[in-house]
Design a protein around this motif. Structure first.
Motif, short mmCIF file in Angstrom:
data_model
loop_
_atom_site.label_atom_id
_atom_site.label_comp_id
_atom_site.label_asym_id
_atom_site.label_seq_id
_atom_site.Cartn_x
_atom_site.Cartn_y
_atom_site.Cartn_z
N MET A 32 1.06 -1.07 -0.01
CA MET A 32 -0.22 -0.16 0.18
C MET A 32 1.05 1.42 0.14
SD MET A 32 -3.35 0.95 2.64
CE MET A 32 -4.31 0.26 1.75
N ALA A 33 0.41 2.26 -0.96
CA ALA A 33 1.51 2.79 -1.37
C ALA A 33 0.83 3.92 0.05
CB ALA A 33 1.61 3.96 -2.32
N ARG A 34 1.82 5.11 0.46
CA ARG A 34 1.45 6.21 1.17
C ARG A 34 1.84 7.06 0.73
NH1 ARG A 34 -0.88 6.59 6.79
NH2 ARG A 34 0.20 8.59 7.20
N ILE A 35 1.48 8.26 0.25
CA ILE A 35 1.17 9.27 0.10
C ILE A 35 0.68 11.00 0.72
CG2 ILE A 35 1.39 11.07 -2.32
CD1 ILE A 35 1.81 8.60 -3.85
N ALA A 36 1.25 11.77 0.86
CA ALA A 36 1.06 12.37 1.66
C ALA A 36 -0.35 12.03 3.38
CB ALA A 36 0.22 13.95 1.24
N GLY A 37 0.43 11.20 4.00
CA GLY A 37 -0.23 11.00 4.55
C GLY A 37 -1.10 10.29 4.59
N VAL A 38 -1.79 10.00 2.99
CA VAL A 38 -2.63 8.78 2.73
C VAL A 38 -2.75 7.59 2.41
CG1 VAL A 38 -5.16 9.08 1.58
CG2 VAL A 38 -4.23 11.19 2.57
N ASN A 39 -3.29 6.15 2.99
CA ASN A 39 -2.17 5.04 2.34
C ASN A 39 -3.89 4.81 1.27
OD1 ASN A 39 -1.28 4.29 4.28
ND2 ASN A 39 -2.92 3.40 5.49
N ILE A 40 -3.08 5.42 -0.19
CA ILE A 40 -3.51 5.45 -1.55
C ILE A 40 -4.02 3.84 -2.19
CG2 ILE A 40 -3.35 7.84 -2.24
CD1 ILE A 40 -1.39 6.38 -4.55
N PRO A 41 -5.44 3.16 -1.93
CA PRO A 41 -5.43 1.89 -2.90
C PRO A 41 -4.73 1.36 -3.69
CG PRO A 41 -7.41 3.44 -3.48
CD PRO A 41 -5.92 4.26 -2.33
N VAL A 99 6.65 15.52 -6.05
CA VAL A 99 5.48 16.12 -7.14
C VAL A 99 4.54 17.02 -6.91
CG1 VAL A 99 3.78 16.71 -9.00
CG2 VAL A 99 6.10 15.59 -9.77
N ILE A 100 3.98 16.54 -5.61
CA ILE A 100 2.85 16.76 -4.84
C ILE A 100 3.08 17.58 -3.46
CG2 ILE A 100 0.96 16.38 -2.65
CD1 ILE A 100 0.11 13.28 -4.99
N ASP A 101 4.22 16.67 -2.81
CA ASP A 101 4.61 18.43 -1.83
C ASP A 101 5.25 19.95 -1.56
OD1 ASP A 101 4.39 16.53 0.07
OD2 ASP A 101 6.49 15.59 -0.19
N ARG A 102 5.78 19.54 -3.66
CA ARG A 102 7.01 20.66 -4.53
C ARG A 102 5.43 21.76 -4.72
NH1 ARG A 102 10.06 18.81 -8.10
NH2 ARG A 102 8.50 19.13 -9.71
N ASP A 103 4.35 21.16 -5.72
CA ASP A 103 3.36 21.71 -6.34
C ASP A 103 2.29 21.79 -6.23
OD1 ASP A 103 6.04 21.79 -8.00
OD2 ASP A 103 5.11 20.51 -9.36
N TYR A 104 1.90 21.44 -4.68
CA TYR A 104 0.59 21.72 -4.55
C TYR A 104 -0.24 21.37 -3.33
CZ TYR A 104 -0.30 19.78 -9.35
OH TYR A 104 0.13 19.25 -10.89
#
Length: 122
Positions: A1-10, A59-64
């Motif tokens: 399970m990948a974890r991006i921006a503190g969220v476990n994405i399906p 990319v998410i951390d930098r741009d959004y």
């Protein structure tokens, strides 16, 4: 399970769809992110390499602005309106619709369940 921006994405979903589970990323931004990182639209999360996940995270951390930061910004904007005492702030404070909707009927989402008035029947 990948974890991006503190969220476990399906893991079983396509990357574009899975990214929308992050607060602040919808379909359009998910497509933009996939294009920036050069990930094909039909690829699934469980097919991603660790390097791909890291690139998406960067990319998410930098741009959004997402998740906690976005929620805090929205809450601060609402609090500012309430402190100013402007019309929109008063509507937020009273828990009524903010954008001009009618309240005589409807507006149950903002006002909560209907409360009966004593002696109204008849």
């Amino acid at each position: 399970m990948a974890r991006i921006a503190g969220v476990n994405i399906p893991t079983g979903k396509r990357v574009e769809v899975a990214l929308t589970y992050i607060h602040g990323i919808g379909a359009t931004k998910a497509r933009e992110i996939c294009a920036k990182v050069n990930i094909p639209a039909e690829r699934r999360v469980n097919e991603l390499a660790d390097a791909d996940v890291i690139r998406i995270r960067e990319v998410i951390d930098r741009d959004y602005v997402v998740e906690g930061d976005l929620r805090r910004d929205v809450a601060m904007n609402i609090k500012r309106l309430m402190d100013l005492g402007c019309y929109r702030g008063l509507r937020h404070r009273r828990g009524l619709p903010v954008r001009g909707q009618r309240t005589h009927t409807n507006a149950r989402t903002r006002k909560g369940p209907a409360r009966p008035i004593a002696g109204k029947k008849g």
